[in-house]
Structures are given as C-alpha cells and as structure tokens.
Design an enzyme around this catalytic site. Sequence first.
Site, PDB file in Angstrom:
ATOM      1  N   LYS B 116      -7.306 -11.706  -8.450  1.00 13.92           N
ATOM      2  CA  LYS B 116      -6.435 -10.663  -9.013  1.00 13.92           C
ATOM      3  C   LYS B 116      -6.089 -10.893 -10.490  1.00 13.92           C
ATOM      4  O   LYS B 116      -6.067  -9.954 -11.279  1.00 13.92           O
ATOM      5  CB  LYS B 116      -5.157 -10.545  -8.194  1.00 13.92           C
ATOM      6  CG  LYS B 116      -5.376 -10.212  -6.742  1.00 13.92           C
ATOM      7  CD  LYS B 116      -5.737  -8.752  -6.528  1.00 13.92           C
ATOM      8  CE  LYS B 116      -6.264  -8.486  -5.133  1.00 13.92           C
ATOM      9  NZ  LYS B 116      -7.691  -8.519  -4.942  1.00 13.92           N
ATOM     10  N   GLU B 200       7.857  -6.317 -13.240  1.00 16.71           N
ATOM     11  CA  GLU B 200       6.809  -5.320 -13.085  1.00 16.71           C
ATOM     12  C   GLU B 200       7.449  -3.955 -12.945  1.00 16.71           C
ATOM     13  O   GLU B 200       8.516  -3.834 -12.356  1.00 16.71           O
ATOM     14  CB  GLU B 200       6.038  -5.632 -11.787  1.00 16.71           C
ATOM     15  CG  GLU B 200       4.550  -5.624 -11.922  1.00 16.71           C
ATOM     16  CD  GLU B 200       3.892  -6.124 -10.646  1.00 16.71           C
ATOM     17  OE1 GLU B 200       4.262  -5.637  -9.563  1.00 16.71           O
ATOM     18  OE2 GLU B 200       3.013  -6.985 -10.740  1.00 16.71           O
ATOM     19  N   HIS B 235       0.043  -1.053   5.175  1.00 14.84           N
ATOM     20  CA  HIS B 235      -0.999  -1.195   4.158  1.00 14.84           C
ATOM     21  C   HIS B 235      -2.412  -1.037   4.715  1.00 14.84           C
ATOM     22  O   HIS B 235      -3.382  -1.427   4.072  1.00 14.84           O
ATOM     23  CB  HIS B 235      -0.848  -2.516   3.391  1.00 14.84           C
ATOM     24  CG  HIS B 235       0.488  -2.635   2.725  1.00 14.84           C
ATOM     25  ND1 HIS B 235       0.840  -1.880   1.635  1.00 14.84           N
ATOM     26  CD2 HIS B 235       1.577  -3.375   3.042  1.00 14.84           C
ATOM     27  CE1 HIS B 235       2.078  -2.153   1.287  1.00 14.84           C
ATOM     28  NE2 HIS B 235       2.560  -3.058   2.131  1.00 14.84           N
ATOM     29  N   ARG B 292     -17.923  -3.288  -2.106  1.00 12.98           N
ATOM     30  CA  ARG B 292     -18.732  -3.048  -0.903  1.00 12.98           C
ATOM     31  C   ARG B 292     -18.622  -1.575  -0.531  1.00 12.98           C
ATOM     32  O   ARG B 292     -17.890  -0.831  -1.150  1.00 12.98           O
ATOM     33  CB  ARG B 292     -18.195  -3.885   0.248  1.00 12.98           C
ATOM     34  CG  ARG B 292     -16.722  -3.604   0.449  1.00 12.98           C
ATOM     35  CD  ARG B 292     -16.160  -4.137   1.728  1.00 12.98           C
ATOM     36  NE  ARG B 292     -14.709  -4.242   1.633  1.00 12.98           N
ATOM     37  CZ  ARG B 292     -13.856  -3.260   1.871  1.00 12.98           C
ATOM     38  NH1 ARG B 292     -14.291  -2.063   2.209  1.00 12.98           N
ATOM     39  NH2 ARG B 292     -12.553  -3.433   1.767  1.00 12.98           N
TER      40      ARG B 292
END
Lengths: 181, 501
Positions: B116, B200, B235, B292
């Site tokens: 990340k 953030e 999620h 993918r």
Amino acid sequence: MKVDAIINNRKAEVELISKNKNHYNIKIDGKLYDFDIITAGNGLYSILYNNNSWNIEVTKASELNTYTVYKFGQSFKVEIEDALSKYKKNKDIGSHNGLNNIIAPMPGKIVKVFVREGQKVKVGETVLIISAMKMESEFKSLIDGVVKKVHINDNDIVNGNQLLVEIKAIKEEIEETVEKE
Amino acid sequence: MIKKILIANRGEIALRVMRTCREMDIKSVAVYSEADRNSKHVMFADEAYFIGSSPSNESYLVIDKIIEAAKATKADAIHPGYGFLSEKAAFAERCKKESIIFIGPSAYAIDTMGDKITARKYIIAANVPVVPGTTEKLTDEKEALKIIKEIGLPVIIKASAGGGGKGMRMVKKESDVREAIRAAKSESLSAFGDDSIYIERYIESPHHIEFQILADKFGNTIHLCERECSVQRRHQKVIEETPSVIVTPELREKMGKSAVAVAKSVNYENAGTIEFLVDGKGNYYFLEMNTRLQVEHPITEAVIGIDLVREQINVANGLPLTYTQNQIKQRGHAIECRIYAEDPQNNFMPCPGTIRNITEPQGIGVRTDGYVYSGYEIPIYYDPMISKIIVWAETRSEAINRMKRVFEEYKISGIKTSIGFMKHIMETPDFVNGTYDTRFIEKNHDFLFEKDTLIPAIEDMAIIAAFIEYLSGNLEEAFEEKKSTIELWKSYGRLLNSRKL
C-alpha cells in the site's frame, strides 16, 4: 384424517376431506381448499387452486414429520403434528430439560474443543469452534452446567445435525444428589 | 501461440476460463484437490491433474504442485483466476523461470501494487488523487493543525501504532480539532507507548467505484469503464452494476484517464482493476489496484461486449489489444448478484451441504456463472460462493425487474442460500432509486433483515405441499386404497432417481 401443521409460529388444523386422483379437498383452519396437485417426484409440486398456478418444493427435514418448503428463494419449516409425533414430543420434553446439547448446525471441521468431560462451564463460555468455508464460528454454552459427554476431537470433520457436546445443568445435578441421599 | 492452459483455480471461475479456452480451440487443464474430484471444473476440462488434499494450503496454494501439474500436462500457460495464487508475485516469477506463460501482469507490477505505501507513492507520482493526508508520523500539535487546515474537514486522526479503533478520532467541526488531537495522542500513548499520529481526510458515505483496464506488451492501455460496487457487507462486495448512477460522462472520462495512468505507472500488462472511493461531490481517490480478473468482470463484458478472458489470452500471446479506447462504448445496463451458500437470517453463517435440486434461471438477458449441480455436496474447505447471476437490459429499471424475475426462477433446495436476501435488495427503495452508497446495508438493515414472512394464502399453499408430502410417506394409514395416485408418483419418482444413477 386430522393433523396440526406448524409454520412460522402458527399452528393450523389440517383436515383431509376427500381425494379423487389429483383432486383434493382439504380444510385448513376451517377454510376449504379444492385443488389439483401433481408432482414429478423429488418433492417438486405443482398446485392449481382457483386457476392460480403454484410451484413449491418440499424436502424432508431431519426432525420427525418436518418438511422444508422452498418458495421465493426462501425456505420455511413446516411440521405436521400427528398423534405419533405428539406422543414422542411429550416423551422427549422431560429428558431434554436441563440439557444443553451442542449440535453442529452445518458440516464443518472442529477447530478446537475447549472443554473436557466433567468440566464445569458457565453460560456464554465458548465450548468449541467450528470452521466451515473460511469462516469460524464459536459455540457457547447456554446454561451453567457440567460437561457430560464430548463426542468429538480437534480437527474432526463433522456433519450437519451431528451431536458434538452434551452439557448438563448444575442445578439438576444437585437435585439428583439429594434424591440419592 | 498458447495451445494448452492450466487453470490454477476451482469453482465457477475455473469453468469461466475453460469456456473461453474451448471457444479459442485451446485445451484446458483442471487441477483438483481431494474434495474436488466431483467438482464440475474437473469434468469440464480436457485434462485434470490431482494436486493434493482438500485444505487449500495443501493444494491450490502450493506453487510447486501447480508447476508440477503444468509440466506433467505440458501446459504452456497458467491462468490463475481470482483468489488463491492470482496475486502472489512469487508465483508469477516462478512461472517465468519455468518458461510457462503466466496470464496476468509481471511479478514487479503485482509486488508494487500489493504494498500500500509503495503503491501510494507511484499513484501520487502519476498525478492520480489519493485520500488527502499525512504520509509521515506526526507528534507536534501545531503541525497537525496546519495539516488539517490544508486537507479540510472532516478528518480522521489515527494513532500511528494503532489498531482496533484505539486512538482513532473523527473530527467534523473546527472547534473540536484541538481536543481531538490531544485525546488521540494521549490514548495512543497509554495504549501503545507512542503518541505519534497521522491524519487523513474522512470520506463520508463514499461510493466504491472501480475501473477495468486492459494493457498489452506494446504500451497500449485502455479502460473499459466503471463498475459500481457500493453494495457491500463487511467490505465484501455483494452486488455490482454498471454504469454507475453517479458517474457522469465527464467524470467517467476523468476517472478512466486516471485508471490508465495508474496502470502505466507500473508498466502494467494484461487485465486489471483500479478501485476508487468517490464522494457525493464527484471527488475520487485511488483505493487500490487488483492485479487479476475480478469476480464481477461479467457486467463489464455485458455492457462493453468483450470477452475479457479472450483479451487476457491474446495479450499473453503477445498480441496487441483488439480494441482502441474510442471503440469502447457502454450499451445498456448490467447487474451482478453473488449467490452464497449461507443463511442471511443467521448472521450469514455458511451453509455447506448437498444440493438437492437446482433450477437455473434462463431466458433473455441472463447469464449464470456457477458450478454446482443437483446431488453435489458443497465442500467445507473453500469459498461459499456458488454462483453469480448477471442480467443485462436496455435500462437500469428493466435490469432490476429482470433480476427480480430471475430470482423467482432460480431454485436451489437442500441448502440455505442468499437468494431471498438478494431479492430483498432488488426491492429496497434506495437500490431501486439508485440513492445508495457503501452504507447501504447498514442503513436499510431493518428492511433487509425483516423476518421471512408469508402472506396467509401462500402459507396455506406451503402447508398443502408439506401435507401432501407427509401423506405420500404415511399413505396406507390415510387411505384404504393401495394403488393410489400418490403411489404412482412415488414409483415415478423412484424411476427418475434410478435413471440418474
């Protein structure tokens, strides 16, 4: 012939009035149904009632005289209570009192058993963990009690509805001792 | 040119890839574990190779075993599907070393996008928006205030060393900023012995929107528009649709360009997906890249009219992309619902077991990507997804109505499935009106989890069916006559069953 049908907390009286080939007359809670029903086997039923066409699938569930009915992507349990099942139920009620049997709700693998036979457990105490399809579920004791029997070991593969652990209420244990004395 | 492909996967995606192989006159090799001997992908493939015991870490996840299977069957390429080894850079690397074509991106691209922090640096360099915030640890309160001014409210203040929500503070009002910083710092200090924090921007009720991209060896990179994936539970995507109600043609062009830029930043090759968070005002932020084929790729195939697996194989063959960006046009609307073997009324507990009967939906505009059949026992070792239903229609409302029709037709008995729950979603006003975001399931909880009820008329029909089934088993007691119709049904049923054997 009269029986009771139990569905979604409703108990309905069902009476077979007559039948002629595919044609049936049945009373449900006093309401008369005159319908035509066929099946191709395998529990798939087609019902024609008042010219409405209904397709319903029925499979036998594990409990006595209990059926799972599939309709609209959902499934419902229907229990047909006849004289025999009423008798059996009454007989069973006594022996189930004070017992917390942990039964596998689905096929899976036992990840861990946390209890031994003879061990005391409290309400909410985790008894075992089952893993199925990448998800682990904890199973807890519903009563304060003593582990009467453990039927499985870690890493065992179990079937749905298999009896895993029997827990006996502590209160009953005391009563029994008193009786013996 | 690739002549034989080993599919390092199972279930519906293995079948999906094999179908395209067959259309391209390419032989397919299935790999299977002990539990999967009776799995449909084994029967569909031209060849099948046993790779070990049932747990995936002893079969589908073992690189050595997959490579051994590919060599033994002389497969010249491997398609990883999704999940399992599809995003393991080491697997792509190993294929390369063994001179087997890996149908996917380079190990370098997988690695870079998989981390990340590294990914964030590449994304910023490619001028693609990321969630605004600090990248370095902060301890100074003045510095923190300055940064909050820059990125704008609301913000989330998180403990650097944090986890489990400790030291996390959401701030909406300017007057609360100072106190929130102090609280986060002290909580963080007492919990982790470290008072450094980072800040953030808090994206309120975001949409989860992703872009499909395709890239070849020659640097041609195109995007195939968006997929709206905001219907999520914990999620996990539940339903996807395209086009997204909130994406305007201008936003689509902007986000598409960003998606292409992300792919180019790592010299991406083959099919990939760039996920974004999008707020109510049309601001979007890079979330992550999936290197993918995605579970939800069929909705893109439906509206764009492209076979993504065929494109993947072409790219792996070293061919240039079949399409240029201006040939990509969305037509109509597509929705995908994922059907799981689980019980929505019981906290989505997985329900493996044996499928008694399955009737798959048919008719105009319907595609079923599944792998189970009547009599198949769903193994306990793998993902509980049993199929994906994809519908296509000219408009969104037609597509929703089509999906509802499909759920009336789709019948699976013997196990519990999420079909009823999916049908509820199709009827939820927020979904029908397109006024939903990632908080959809939480917000509509009461409507969605209303106990399954039947109107009395249907309840009576259910009783009738159960009663007749009961009679068929207790017939002699009910009637004197022996050769009744029910008896005939029963023998017919037995006949059907014996035919199956």
